[in-house]
Design an enzyme around this catalytic site. Structure first.
Site, PDB file in Angstrom:
ATOM      1  CG  HIS A 119      -0.191   0.164   2.518  1.00 50.34           C
ATOM      2  ND1 HIS A 119       0.561  -0.844   3.065  1.00 50.34           N
ATOM      3  CD2 HIS A 119      -0.079   1.217   3.376  1.00 50.34           C
ATOM      4  CE1 HIS A 119       1.093  -0.439   4.194  1.00 50.34           C
ATOM      5  NE2 HIS A 119       0.732   0.813   4.409  1.00 50.34           N
ATOM      6  CG  ASP A 121       1.517   4.778   5.056  1.00 49.13           C
ATOM      7  OD1 ASP A 121       0.958   3.665   5.224  1.00 49.13           O
ATOM      8  OD2 ASP A 121       2.656   5.028   5.471  1.00 49.13           O
ATOM      9  CG  HIS A 274       5.044   0.987   3.044  1.00 48.43           C
ATOM     10  ND1 HIS A 274       4.325   2.065   2.586  1.00 48.43           N
ATOM     11  CD2 HIS A 274       4.591   0.749   4.298  1.00 48.43           C
ATOM     12  CE1 HIS A 274       3.493   2.464   3.504  1.00 48.43           C
ATOM     13  NE2 HIS A 274       3.615   1.680   4.562  1.00 48.43           N
ATOM     14  NE  ARG A 289       1.683   5.015   9.632  1.00 50.46           N
ATOM     15  CZ  ARG A 289       0.680   4.421   8.980  1.00 50.46           C
ATOM     16  NH1 ARG A 289       0.877   3.248   8.402  1.00 50.46           N
ATOM     17  NH2 ARG A 289      -0.503   4.979   8.921  1.00 50.46           N
TER      18      ARG A 289
HETATM   19  C1  SIN Z   1       3.204   0.416   7.793  1.00 46.81           C
HETATM   20  O1  SIN Z   1       2.633  -0.061   6.812  1.00 46.81           O
HETATM   21  O2  SIN Z   1       3.145   1.598   8.055  1.00 46.81           O
HETATM   22  C2  SIN Z   1       4.023  -0.495   8.694  1.00 46.81           C
HETATM   23  C3  SIN Z   1       5.149  -1.142   7.984  1.00 46.81           C
HETATM   24  C4  SIN Z   1       5.920  -2.067   8.893  1.00 46.81           C
HETATM   25  O3  SIN Z   1       5.483  -2.348  10.024  1.00 46.81           O
HETATM   26  O4  SIN Z   1       6.979  -2.548   8.475  1.00 46.81           O
END
Ligand code: SIN
Length: 298
Positions: A119, A121, A274, A289
């Protein structure tokens, strides 16, 4: 031979010790020599901003920073977004989403399945995230990697006929697309209230977006949130999305980040997607995050 001037030119700040070291693969650079617990000078801000546009994922090593310092650094790049799952906010810091598989007193302390699908974000918002920052707090001895896929390269690598077919196409993105599927297999997804559902109404974005700062085109559909391509029959949309999801994460576009203690990773959601690679259940993983609001994709 002319003498080398001993003083720096008048408009220059003292030479910065920052080093930007590009990674060998399709994206990413390490940023060395910058302590994010200290105020960022305008000159250093400009270098980081430029490197972020050039490399799409920046890795700041060995950062001993507080959540507030992460928030302050993130805010230099734009307003911060607050995640719809309020239960995983870091207490006292609503802008910080706890990403973790840890349970305390039987209760999850963070969103343990964040990133379970590829995805970008908050692509389900009218203004998706420009960038996101993850700061490592506690890392597992095994697993827990984060994968990134370069979506400029993915677009450029499409066959010409497919590029033409995507021209002008738009797709729907919805936070709810995989919510029930995730809820069925994880303890991290509470039922959403009506207010939360209203906060994440589906939105429509171009399938190919233009990066607002570099002008480069990128694929902008993802398996977590994109539900359908508008203007074509349902089965064609499903097949086309499945093909794009496959083409967008081919090995030549990927960088796998293997976390080190103190890493802060800052990526550009307009350029990359990611995925969380997964952590064995018995090992603890915790990251903080922050997400920075971007503009409306075009
Ligand atoms: C996320 O998608 O923000 C998390 C990615 C992760 O935990 O590696």
């Amino acid at each position: 031979m002319s003498a080398i001037p001993k003083t720096a030119p008048a408009d220059h700040a003292p030479a910065s010790p920052i080093q930007i070291r590009p990674l060998p693969g399709p994206l990413g650079a390490e940023v060395l020599g910058l302590d994010l617990s200290l105020p960022l000078s305008d000159a250093d801000f400009r270098r980081i901003h430029r490197a972020h546009l050039d490399h799409h994922v920046l890795i700041f090593r060995d950062q001993r920073i507080t959540p507030q310092q992460q928030v302050d650094f993130s805010r230099r790049f734009g307003p911060l977004q607050i995640h719809v799952l309020r239960n995983f906010q870091l207490p006292g810091h609503p802008e910080v989403l706890v990403v973790s598989n840890i349970k305390e007193n039987g209760q999850p302390i963070g969103l343990g399945d964040a990133g379970a699908f590829w995805h970008s974000d908050l692509s389900y918002k009218e203004k998706p995230s420009m960038g996101s920052l993850l700061h490592a707090q506690e890392l597992p001895a095994d697993g827990g990697d984060t994968l990134f896929a370069n979506q400029h390269a993915a677009y450029e690598g499409l066959p010409q006929a497919l590029k033409r077919a995507l021209d002008g196409k738009r797709a729907e993105h919805s936070y709810l697309a995989k919510y029930e599927e995730l809820r069925a297999r994880s303890p991290w997804r509470p039922p959403l209230t009506q207010k939360q559902i209203e906060e994440v109404r589906p939105v429509v974005h171009p399938v190919v977006r233009t990066h607002p700062e570099t002008g480069r085109k990128a694929l902008f559909v993802n398996e977590h949130f994109t539900t359908r391509i508008l203007g074509i029959p349902e089965d064609e949309s499903r097949d086309l999305l499945a093909e794009l999801f496959k083409l967008s994460v081919q090995p030549q576009y990927l960088y796998t980040h293997v976390w080190q203690p103190g890493d802060m990773v800052f990526w550009d959601n307009r350029s990359v997607m990611h995925l969380a690679g997964g952590t064995p259940d018995h090992l603890r993983r915790k990251l903080y995050r922050t997400t920075i609001e971007g503009d409306i994709p075009f």
